[in-house]
Design a protein around this motif. Sequence first.
Motif, PDB file in Angstrom:
ATOM      1  N   ILE A  29     -27.734 -12.962   6.812  1.00 13.16           N
ATOM      2  CA  ILE A  29     -27.151 -11.457   6.715  1.00 13.16           C
ATOM      3  C   ILE A  29     -26.005 -12.093   5.781  1.00 13.16           C
ATOM      4  CG2 ILE A  29     -28.540 -10.098   8.620  1.00 13.16           C
ATOM      5  CD1 ILE A  29     -26.048 -10.704  10.084  1.00 13.16           C
ATOM      6  N   PRO A  30     -25.346 -10.702   5.388  1.00  2.00           N
ATOM      7  CA  PRO A  30     -26.353  -9.301   5.322  1.00  2.00           C
ATOM      8  C   PRO A  30     -27.162  -9.465   4.159  1.00  2.00           C
ATOM      9  CG  PRO A  30     -23.919  -9.208   3.937  1.00  2.00           C
ATOM     10  CD  PRO A  30     -23.658 -10.465   4.273  1.00  2.00           C
ATOM     11  N   LYS A  31     -28.160  -8.699   4.588  1.00  2.00           N
ATOM     12  CA  LYS A  31     -29.305  -8.581   3.564  1.00  2.00           C
ATOM     13  C   LYS A  31     -29.898  -7.082   2.908  1.00  2.00           C
ATOM     14  CE  LYS A  31     -32.905 -10.833   2.120  1.00  2.00           C
ATOM     15  NZ  LYS A  31     -32.928 -12.688   0.672  1.00  2.00           N
ATOM     16  N   LEU A  32     -29.370  -6.695   2.125  1.00  3.02           N
ATOM     17  CA  LEU A  32     -29.684  -5.372   1.771  1.00  3.02           C
ATOM     18  C   LEU A  32     -31.013  -5.264   1.181  1.00  3.02           C
ATOM     19  CD1 LEU A  32     -29.012  -3.151   0.070  1.00  3.02           C
ATOM     20  CD2 LEU A  32     -28.236  -3.891  -2.044  1.00  3.02           C
ATOM     21  N   VAL A  33     -31.975  -4.395   1.600  1.00  2.00           N
ATOM     22  CA  VAL A  33     -33.131  -4.451   0.785  1.00  2.00           C
ATOM     23  C   VAL A  33     -33.166  -2.420   0.226  1.00  2.00           C
ATOM     24  CG1 VAL A  33     -35.846  -4.419   1.140  1.00  2.00           C
ATOM     25  CG2 VAL A  33     -34.203  -5.168   2.677  1.00  2.00           C
TER      26      VAL A  33
ATOM     27  N   ILE B  21     -29.108  -1.903   4.778  1.00  2.00           N
ATOM     28  CA  ILE B  21     -28.633  -2.797   5.488  1.00  2.00           C
ATOM     29  C   ILE B  21     -28.386  -4.074   6.107  1.00  2.00           C
ATOM     30  CG2 ILE B  21     -26.372  -4.239   5.461  1.00  2.00           C
ATOM     31  CD1 ILE B  21     -25.084  -2.240   3.460  1.00  2.00           C
ATOM     32  N   ILE B  22     -29.349  -5.520   6.636  1.00  2.00           N
ATOM     33  CA  ILE B  22     -28.785  -5.916   8.384  1.00  2.00           C
ATOM     34  C   ILE B  22     -28.301  -6.309   7.948  1.00  2.00           C
ATOM     35  CG2 ILE B  22     -30.369  -7.188   9.240  1.00  2.00           C
ATOM     36  CD1 ILE B  22     -33.075  -6.526   6.964  1.00  2.00           C
ATOM     37  N   THR B  23     -27.671  -6.454   9.736  1.00  2.00           N
ATOM     38  CA  THR B  23     -26.383  -7.286   9.195  1.00  2.00           C
ATOM     39  C   THR B  23     -26.033  -7.246  11.313  1.00  2.00           C
ATOM     40  OG1 THR B  23     -23.925  -6.878   8.873  1.00  2.00           O
ATOM     41  CG2 THR B  23     -24.784  -4.843   9.743  1.00  2.00           C
TER      42      THR B  23
END
Length: 202
Positions: A129-133, A78-80
Amino acid sequence: MQTITADTIAGAMTYQEYKDLADRLFAQGKTTGENQSQAYIDYTRIAIQRMRKWDKIAKVSERMVEKVKKLPPQIWLIITEAWCGDAGQNIPYIYKLAEFNPNIQVRLILRDENLDIMDAHLTNGARSIPKLVALSPGLQREFFTWGPKPQYLIEKQKAFKNNPDGKSFQEYIEEVHFWYAKDKNQTLEKEMEACFENAFGI
């Protein structure tokens, strides 16, 4: 995709470490990222409060629990940032979901410290964000992505930017968070379910 390496995962935070970092910085009158304005510190306080709330009350449906249990091993990166309102609303549910499958590893990284990864996962050209990969354990495959918020809110934000219609930014934000409170992660759950279906047929 090639920007995410084993070192990225090794250096990433657990959810608890992320929350501890947010608490520690806020206690010092700071937040994560480059913007250290009072507004962003205030946003951080609100995001911390929301994470605490959803940690306590977020519910995962029995149907979704069964689906999560069937997922193959994977890493949810998760990018946050600590000040992010949407992160405060969505990450607790995502983490709670992962807890039902011991083969899902949740890790978090800060956007401003990882712009190469962020720039490989833009939303409509923006570093949202947030971005879940979701990644395979060996990082060879990217199973799916989600974020930065439920699609309804992405469309709502686009409409507000195109035509505020006399509404202030603060009024818009209040509407968004009222929607989150009323929705209780149900839309997020449906969107995550669609991710599982598309990626794994589950």
